[in-house]
Design a protein around this motif. Sequence first.
Motif, PDB file in Angstrom:
ATOM      1  N   THR A  20       0.852  -1.192   0.000  1.00 45.90           N
ATOM      2  CA  THR A  20       0.000   0.000   0.000  1.00 45.90           C
ATOM      3  C   THR A  20       0.886   1.238   0.000  1.00 45.90           C
ATOM      4  O   THR A  20       1.754   1.397   0.856  1.00 45.90           O
ATOM      5  CB  THR A  20      -0.948   0.008   1.211  1.00 45.90           C
ATOM      6  N   LEU A  26      -5.655   6.575   3.604  1.00 44.07           N
ATOM      7  CA  LEU A  26      -6.642   5.639   4.158  1.00 44.07           C
ATOM      8  C   LEU A  26      -6.982   6.025   5.596  1.00 44.07           C
ATOM      9  O   LEU A  26      -8.152   6.061   5.969  1.00 44.07           O
ATOM     10  CB  LEU A  26      -6.115   4.202   4.103  1.00 44.07           C
ATOM     11  N   LEU A  30     -10.627   6.975   7.117  1.00 43.40           N
ATOM     12  CA  LEU A  30     -11.196   6.259   8.265  1.00 43.40           C
ATOM     13  C   LEU A  30     -11.544   7.230   9.393  1.00 43.40           C
ATOM     14  O   LEU A  30     -12.579   7.089  10.052  1.00 43.40           O
ATOM     15  CB  LEU A  30     -10.217   5.194   8.771  1.00 43.40           C
ATOM     16  N   ILE A  57      -3.035   0.602  11.119  1.00 42.06           N
ATOM     17  CA  ILE A  57      -4.401   0.614  10.579  1.00 42.06           C
ATOM     18  C   ILE A  57      -5.046  -0.756  10.789  1.00 42.06           C
ATOM     19  O   ILE A  57      -6.203  -0.853  11.211  1.00 42.06           O
ATOM     20  CB  ILE A  57      -4.411   1.028   9.095  1.00 42.06           C
ATOM     21  N   TYR A  58      -4.296  -1.818  10.513  1.00 46.09           N
ATOM     22  CA  TYR A  58      -4.836  -3.169  10.728  1.00 46.09           C
ATOM     23  C   TYR A  58      -5.219  -3.394  12.186  1.00 46.09           C
ATOM     24  O   TYR A  58      -6.168  -4.114  12.483  1.00 46.09           O
ATOM     25  CB  TYR A  58      -3.846  -4.242  10.271  1.00 46.09           C
ATOM     26  N   ILE A  61      -8.869  -1.959  12.659  1.00 49.21           N
ATOM     27  CA  ILE A  61     -10.056  -2.509  12.011  1.00 49.21           C
ATOM     28  C   ILE A  61     -10.497  -3.778  12.722  1.00 49.21           C
ATOM     29  O   ILE A  61      -9.754  -4.738  12.835  1.00 49.21           O
ATOM     30  CB  ILE A  61      -9.865  -2.722  10.494  1.00 49.21           C
ATOM     31  N   HIS A  66     -15.569  -1.646   9.388  1.00 51.28           N
ATOM     32  CA  HIS A  66     -14.162  -1.320   9.131  1.00 51.28           C
ATOM     33  C   HIS A  66     -13.644  -2.093   7.914  1.00 51.28           C
ATOM     34  O   HIS A  66     -13.009  -1.517   7.023  1.00 51.28           O
ATOM     35  CB  HIS A  66     -13.280  -1.684  10.334  1.00 51.28           C
ATOM     36  N   TYR A  69     -15.174  -0.890   4.573  1.00 48.30           N
ATOM     37  CA  TYR A  69     -14.648   0.389   4.111  1.00 48.30           C
ATOM     38  C   TYR A  69     -13.216   0.243   3.607  1.00 48.30           C
ATOM     39  O   TYR A  69     -12.860   0.762   2.548  1.00 48.30           O
ATOM     40  CB  TYR A  69     -14.720   1.466   5.213  1.00 48.30           C
ATOM     41  N   MET A  70     -12.383  -0.473   4.370  1.00 53.27           N
ATOM     42  CA  MET A  70     -10.989  -0.630   3.972  1.00 53.27           C
ATOM     43  C   MET A  70     -10.878  -1.389   2.651  1.00 53.27           C
ATOM     44  O   MET A  70     -10.098  -1.018   1.775  1.00 53.27           O
ATOM     45  CB  MET A  70     -10.197  -1.347   5.060  1.00 53.27           C
ATOM     46  N   TYR A  71     -11.656  -2.440   2.496  1.00 50.62           N
ATOM     47  CA  TYR A  71     -11.664  -3.219   1.247  1.00 50.62           C
ATOM     48  C   TYR A  71     -12.036  -2.316   0.067  1.00 50.62           C
ATOM     49  O   TYR A  71     -11.343  -2.303  -0.956  1.00 50.62           O
ATOM     50  CB  TYR A  71     -12.651  -4.365   1.390  1.00 50.62           C
ATOM     51  N   TRP A  73     -11.937   0.941  -0.146  1.00 47.81           N
ATOM     52  CA  TRP A  73     -10.926   1.980  -0.347  1.00 47.81           C
ATOM     53  C   TRP A  73      -9.721   1.405  -1.093  1.00 47.81           C
ATOM     54  O   TRP A  73      -9.238   2.022  -2.049  1.00 47.81           O
ATOM     55  CB  TRP A  73     -10.478   2.571   1.001  1.00 47.81           C
TER      56      TRP A  73
END
Length: 162
Positions: A20, A26, A30, A57-58, A61, A66, A69-71, A73
């Motif tokens: 990433t 990200l 969030l 970040i991990y 979530i 969570h 949204y992360m998926y 994004w």
Amino acid sequence: MTVYKESFLRKHRPKIIQKTRNPICLADRLFEKELISDEMYNKIHKTKTEEEQMREIYKCIKTTKHFDYMYDWLKENEPDVFEELEKSDTEAAAPQKKRYRGDTSQTGDETDNHTEFPDPLKTGFSFAKLETWVSEKSQELISELEIKLGERRHEGFEKRTK
């Protein structure tokens, strides 16, 4: 679809962390969506490398919201990474070629070995390439095991093994 998103993000965690390019963006999104706290947002911003930021970040979530949204994004903002991971899933789901198991007629040993190791003599592997292959495969296998065990069962497993 939500379960798929969560399992996808958990399964590919090491590669997502590694590839990433803009985790701060990200984190910003969030935070704007009130999915992470001020404290976590500041912690993410204080970390120096992109990999460390993604690890933080991990840690944040936890809910399906969570993961969803992360998926979404990542799919929108990291399309190259996403396509690579989806392609690896598709290739993994394809039927495997039959492998030679050796002559088992005398030993009677017919155990199925699911991990196929490259033959350095046949494929021209150098030690560095072989080492890279082992490290990449181990992360993938560890991630799969963590998904299968789940966080709660994993904690119980750790307690029992100590």
